[in-house]
Design a protein around this motif. Structure first.
Motif, PDB file in Angstrom:
ATOM      1  N   ASP A 109       8.694  -1.693  -1.517  1.00  0.00           N
ATOM      2  CA  ASP A 109       8.458  -0.827  -1.702  1.00  0.00           C
ATOM      3  C   ASP A 109       6.628  -0.617  -1.501  1.00  0.00           C
ATOM      4  O   ASP A 109       6.089   0.229  -1.108  1.00  0.00           O
ATOM      5  N   CYS A 112       4.853  -0.464   2.150  1.00  0.00           N
ATOM      6  CA  CYS A 112       5.423   0.421   2.798  1.00  0.00           C
ATOM      7  C   CYS A 112       4.380   1.265   2.064  1.00  0.00           C
ATOM      8  O   CYS A 112       4.296   2.421   3.259  1.00  0.00           O
ATOM      9  N   ASN A 113       3.507   1.709   1.513  1.00  0.00           N
ATOM     10  CA  ASN A 113       2.464   2.311   0.840  1.00  0.00           C
ATOM     11  C   ASN A 113       0.931   2.407   2.199  1.00  0.00           C
ATOM     12  O   ASN A 113       0.432   0.899   2.263  1.00  0.00           O
ATOM     13  N   PRO A 114       1.249   2.884   2.963  1.00  0.00           N
ATOM     14  CA  PRO A 114       0.109   2.535   3.958  1.00  0.00           C
ATOM     15  C   PRO A 114      -1.251   2.354   3.524  1.00  0.00           C
ATOM     16  O   PRO A 114      -2.359   2.161   3.362  1.00  0.00           O
ATOM     17  N   PHE A 115      -1.020   2.802   2.012  1.00  0.00           N
ATOM     18  CA  PHE A 115      -2.647   2.748   1.264  1.00  0.00           C
ATOM     19  C   PHE A 115      -2.823   1.190   0.735  1.00  0.00           C
ATOM     20  O   PHE A 115      -3.281   1.007  -0.056  1.00  0.00           O
ATOM     21  N   TYR A 116      -1.640   0.412   1.552  1.00  0.00           N
ATOM     22  CA  TYR A 116      -1.819  -0.749   0.325  1.00  0.00           C
ATOM     23  C   TYR A 116      -2.495  -2.027   1.781  1.00  0.00           C
ATOM     24  O   TYR A 116      -1.330  -1.324   2.687  1.00  0.00           O
ATOM     25  N   GLN A 123      -0.864  -3.598  -7.278  1.00  0.00           N
ATOM     26  CA  GLN A 123      -1.404  -1.982  -8.150  1.00  0.00           C
ATOM     27  C   GLN A 123      -0.581  -1.087  -8.678  1.00  0.00           C
ATOM     28  O   GLN A 123      -0.473  -0.032  -9.211  1.00  0.00           O
ATOM     29  N   SER A 124       0.079  -1.632  -7.978  1.00  0.00           N
ATOM     30  CA  SER A 124       1.336   0.021  -7.912  1.00  0.00           C
ATOM     31  C   SER A 124       1.971   0.194  -9.198  1.00  0.00           C
ATOM     32  O   SER A 124       2.318  -1.379 -10.092  1.00  0.00           O
ATOM     33  N   ARG A 125       1.735   0.765  -9.555  1.00  0.00           N
ATOM     34  CA  ARG A 125       2.472   1.424 -10.949  1.00  0.00           C
ATOM     35  C   ARG A 125       4.586   1.697 -11.381  1.00  0.00           C
ATOM     36  O   ARG A 125       4.265   0.837 -12.368  1.00  0.00           O
ATOM     37  N   ALA A 126       4.923   1.637  -9.658  1.00  0.00           N
ATOM     38  CA  ALA A 126       6.513   1.598  -9.871  1.00  0.00           C
ATOM     39  C   ALA A 126       6.583  -0.220 -10.012  1.00  0.00           C
ATOM     40  O   ALA A 126       7.273  -0.213 -10.873  1.00  0.00           O
TER      41      ALA A 126
ATOM     42  N   LEU B 310      -5.356   7.241  -4.078  1.00  0.00           N
ATOM     43  CA  LEU B 310      -4.031   8.262  -2.678  1.00  0.00           C
ATOM     44  C   LEU B 310      -3.014   7.067  -2.576  1.00  0.00           C
ATOM     45  O   LEU B 310      -1.764   7.245  -2.331  1.00  0.00           O
ATOM     46  N   SER B 311      -3.305   6.171  -3.352  1.00  0.00           N
ATOM     47  CA  SER B 311      -1.478   4.874  -3.205  1.00  0.00           C
ATOM     48  C   SER B 311      -0.742   5.345  -4.610  1.00  0.00           C
ATOM     49  O   SER B 311       0.388   5.682  -3.891  1.00  0.00           O
ATOM     50  N   TYR B 312      -0.644   5.945  -5.184  1.00  0.00           N
ATOM     51  CA  TYR B 312      -0.530   5.870  -6.458  1.00  0.00           C
ATOM     52  C   TYR B 312       0.212   7.166  -6.075  1.00  0.00           C
ATOM     53  O   TYR B 312       1.795   7.308  -6.071  1.00  0.00           O
ATOM     54  N   TRP B 314       0.873   8.562  -2.618  1.00  0.00           N
ATOM     55  CA  TRP B 314       2.115   8.261  -2.015  1.00  0.00           C
ATOM     56  C   TRP B 314       3.063   7.660  -2.576  1.00  0.00           C
ATOM     57  O   TRP B 314       3.803   7.915  -2.498  1.00  0.00           O
ATOM     58  N   GLU B 315       2.473   6.188  -4.118  1.00  0.00           N
ATOM     59  CA  GLU B 315       3.811   6.747  -4.639  1.00  0.00           C
ATOM     60  C   GLU B 315       4.743   7.613  -4.764  1.00  0.00           C
ATOM     61  O   GLU B 315       6.039   7.259  -5.095  1.00  0.00           O
ATOM     62  N   CYS B 321      10.265   5.873   0.222  1.00  0.00           N
ATOM     63  CA  CYS B 321       9.444   4.845   0.223  1.00  0.00           C
ATOM     64  C   CYS B 321      10.506   3.918   1.639  1.00  0.00           C
ATOM     65  O   CYS B 321      10.189   2.891   1.822  1.00  0.00           O
TER      66      CYS B 321
END
Lengths: 139, 680
Positions: A109, A112-116, A123-126, B310-312, B314-315, B321
């Protein structure tokens, strides 16, 4: 139950590493680092002829007195390393596998984040929350 | 909060409302708005009709008038109040107008004079005698301050009980004990009278009872994280009340009013959705397919939010996902970005109003015929106006300044941070004065939205490429353009270029005071300067050469300094020759009076022409003895001219200096810009 969870990139630098007990964090980092050698060993041993069938779950990498280290590698050579407390004897292999599966899903997941950007720290909170749930549940 | 609310009020003194007043007023307003819609619209879907009515932000005049009449004030007082609150001015009863009117009614009922200042006073809640409004029972007793948190549940209970009674007369008796502290008049007559009013509510309730609890319960936990902790206790009592009441299948509209306010930032209005859809289409023509991750990334990066944020976002918004955004996901993401730009903190989890199912349900049927959406319908008329105003203010202002949040929005930010039930109403009121300013343009906004969307696109595209700095003015006298020097020099420049006419004649008068003293000393120089400076550059060289040759007046070294400073920048060199021509003619005039006008003048270029000119002055000098008086007069005149020219020259040199400084700064900037690149 996991005392420490680490995600190592293909180039063997950490993308994400987190320890439950905040003290002795350095010890866990060191353990994860040394376990990478074992991971590589297992990969190379398995990988030559059995690339397709290579098991993602590597199992117990090496046990120490207090801790056990488990490993898991994805097809893109991203490694997950998990350190668990040896005193938790109730932890079965299946549970470890399921934990790695969850890690893998969360990692996907994140990817899949394009900003990653692959190679950045995660650094994803999820992802954080998922790891937290893993680390707390068994404690 | 209330001060902020007051501050937000556009006209007149700030409207300070206590918690209870805000609660009551908002409920009254909601009831009037809905009632107006219910009265006006068809029986089946009055709330929808209410929503469809463009003046969603206003209380319909009919029920408002009824309400005012119910206050039992004389007609002229009511007229006065209506005028004071501004409804006549704006033509309709917006939230602000309504609240001011209620406050004035309360003031009038308490015996205070009806004036704008009255709204500042602490007055009990207005009393409305019956008729078709809910107000009477509610405000039979001034329930002013039982404490915020206690009051809200009471009111909610009250309202809930009333609504319930509309539907089912069963629990009337059971509810009367709770009503008694709040309402002195008997409940049954108003209850019956309220039946037609709440008719619409009843229908909705029956439709949506089951749907409500779950989403609202789900929303409640989200309310709390959004709001500060102080809001939590406030939301709990209403929630408990609601849960109790729900068992009686009571509509939780007032709760919706309270609980929806915290969700307001996360609710997408129709106009916003249209805008988002348009943006989606611009990225992906097919509304039912996906926007790929990279396309979306480029698009959202234009918003200038930080990548982690922005990443957050998006999440939060990419529910499945999959690395791609469907239209609802895109709307949610866009909305989150808009909210974030306005300063709202990002939620911990995706708010229910932004979730895919909700948006999908709402999206295909913009008229909200969808059942799921209907579940929120009864809250729509009540909440629509403040929310829409909030949204529109939020979104329009935000969209208009997509890269940069506006000040109005920042006031919304402070309000938005207090997303609690307790503060919801104050915030609503505080927003209302702010939005009342916009209420006038509310109707104009949807029309103007189409323009704003294009402007936002442009803004975003502009945002993509940081605007290149305006090209530095070249050696043109950009600043000096306002000075006459440009005009002075321009004619002289072509003159110099064309025929070099000016050079020969005069010595530059610049070093006038000292020059004159030097002129005599350097009588010999004139011969040296004979070679005409036909080229301005040549004059430069002369300048520099003559700098060594001493006695030139200070201006000469100054001129040399100027060229030396401008040596890096060629234009300065051009400037100097430009500066020379004007002085030359004047200088020439000096010579006749000065027997030894050796064109000293420090500017060498002048020297050139001066040298040629000195020959003539010599001849003139010889005649001077016979024409001393004339000479003196001419000398005076020429001194004055020289003064003027020197002054002009001085200012022009200062201009040159400024320009040189500018160029230097520009060069330094360029250097700095280039530096990081070279470091790599």
């Amino acid at each position: 139950m996991a005392v420490c969870v680490a995600v190592i990139a293909k180039e063997n630098y950490p993308l994400y590493i987190r320890s439950a007990p905040t003290e002795n964090e350095l010890k866990f980092h060191y353990m994860v680092h040394t376990s990478l050698d074992v991971v590589d060993e297992k990969i190379s041993a398995m990988g030559k002829a059995l690339v397709d069938q290579r098991e993602l779950y590597l199992g117990l990498l090496y046990p120490t007195e207090d801790y056990k280290v488990y490993g898991y590698v994805t097809n893109s050579k991203v490694k997950f390393v998990m350190v668990v407390d040896s005193s938790n004897t109730a932890l079965r292999d299946n549970e470890i596998r399921s934990m790695f599966r969850k890690l893998h899903n969360s990692y996907t997941d994140v990817m899949c984040n394009p900003f990653y950007n692959p190679g950045d720290r995660i650094q994803s909170r999820a992802f954080d929350s998922m790891v937290t749930s893993m680390m707390i549940q068994v404690c | 909060m209330e001060a902020a609310a007051g501050g937000g009020c556009g006209s007149g003194p700030p409207l300070l409302l206590s918690e209870g007043e805000q609660q009551c007023y908002s409920e009254l307003f909601a009831s009037c708005a809905a009632a107006g819609a219910a009265v006006g619209g068809p029986g089946s879907g009055p709330p929808e009709a209410a929503r469809a009515v463009p003046s969603a932000a206003t209380a319909a005049a009919g029920p408002v008038a009824d309400l005012f009449r119910a206050s039992q004030l004389p007609a002229e007082t009511l007229h006065q109040i209506t005028e004071l609150c501004g409804a006549k001015r704006v033509g309709y009863f917006g939230p602000t107008q309504f609240y001011i009117a209620l406050k004035l009614i309360a003031a009038a009922q308490s015996g205070l004079p009806v004036r704008i200042e009255s709204i500042k006073c602490e007055v009990p809640l207005p009393r409305f005698l019956m008729s078709k409004t809910d107000a009477e029972i509610r405000f039979g007793n001034p329930t002013e301050l039982h404490g915020t948190k206690v009051q809200i549940p009471y009111l909610i209970t009250e309202k809930n009980t009333f609504k319930r009674m509309d539907d089912e007369d069963k629990q009337q008796e059971t509810q009367s004990p709770t009503m008694s502290p709040l309402a002195s008049p008997p409940s049954s007559p108003p209850h019956y009278q309220r039946v037609p009013l709440s008719h619409a509510y009843g229908k909705l309730r029956s439709n949506t009872e089951q749907m409500h609890p779950a989403p609202y319960e789900a929303r409640q936990p989200l309310v709390q994280p959004e709001g500060p902790s102080s809001g939590a206790p406030g939301t709990k009592p209403p929630r408990h009340q609601a849960s109790l009441i729900r068992s009686f299948s009571v509509e939780r509209e007032p709760q919706d009013n309270n609980s929806n306010y915290p969700d307001e930032p996360w609710r997408i209005t129709e106009e916003q959705r249209e805008y988002y859809v348009n943006q989606f289409r611009s990225l992906q023509p097919d509304p039912s397919s996906f926007i790929s991750g990279s396309v979306a990334k480029n698009f959202f990066t234009k918003s200038k939010l930080s990548i982690p944020e922005l990443s957050y976002i998006w999440e939060l918004s990419d529910a499945d996902c999959d690395g791609a955004l469907t239209l609802p996901e895109f709307c949610a993401a866009f909305h989150l970005i808009v909210a974030r730009k306005n300063g709202y903190p990002l939620p911990e989890g995706l708010p229910p109003t932004l979730q895919t199912e909700y948006l999908q349900a709402a999206f295909p049927k913009p008229k909200r015929e969808c059942a799921l959406f209907d579940s929120y319908s009864e809250s729509m008329p009540a909440n629509q106006q403040p929310r829409d105003l909030n949204r529109m203010e939020l979104s329009v202002k935000d969209m208009a300044d997509f890269p940069v949040p506006t000040q109005d929005v920042t006031s919304d930010d402070k309000q938005g941070l207090k997303s609690t039930a307790d503060e919801a109403l104050p915030r609503d009121v505080s927003e209302d004065p702010a939005t009342s300013k916009d209420s006038n343009s509310l109707k104009a906004r949807p029309r103007s939205r189409s323009y704003s969307s294009t402007s936002i696109e442009e803004a975003m595209k502009r945002g993509e490429d940081p605007p290149t700095p305006p090209p530095r003015p070249q050696k043109t006298h950009s600043r000096a353009s306002s000075l006459d020097l440009n005009k002075v020099f321009q004619p002289s420049v072509p003159a110099t270029k064309s025929g070099l006419l000016p050079p020969p004649p005069a010595l530059p008068p610049r070093p006038c005071p000292s020059q004159i003293s030097h002129l005599r000393v350097n009588s010999k120089r004139s011969a040296q300067r004979r070679p005409p400076t036909q080229l301005p550059n040549y004059g430069d060289f002369r300048l520099q050469k003559q700098s060594e040759q001493a006695p030139e007046a200070e201006i000469h070294p100054q001129l040399n300094r100027a060229p030396s400073q401008a040596a890096e920048s060629s234009p300065a060199k051009k400037d100097i020759p430009y500066s020379q021509p004007p002085s030359k003619p004047i200088r020439r005039k000096f010579r006749p009076e000065n027997p030894a006008t050796e064109n000293q003048d420090t500017s060498t270029a002048v020297g050139g022409p001066a040298s040629a000119a000195t020959v003539k002055p010599h001849a003139a000098v010889q005649k001077q003895s016979s024409k001393q008086k004339k000479a003196i007069q001419t000398a005076i005149r020429k001194n004055k001219e020289a003064n003027a020219v020197l002054a002009r020259l001085n200012s022009e040199l200062q201009q040159q200096l400024k320009e040189v400084h500018q160029e230097r700064i520009a060069l330094e900037n360029q250097l700095e810009q280039l530096r990081p690149v070279t470091v790599l």
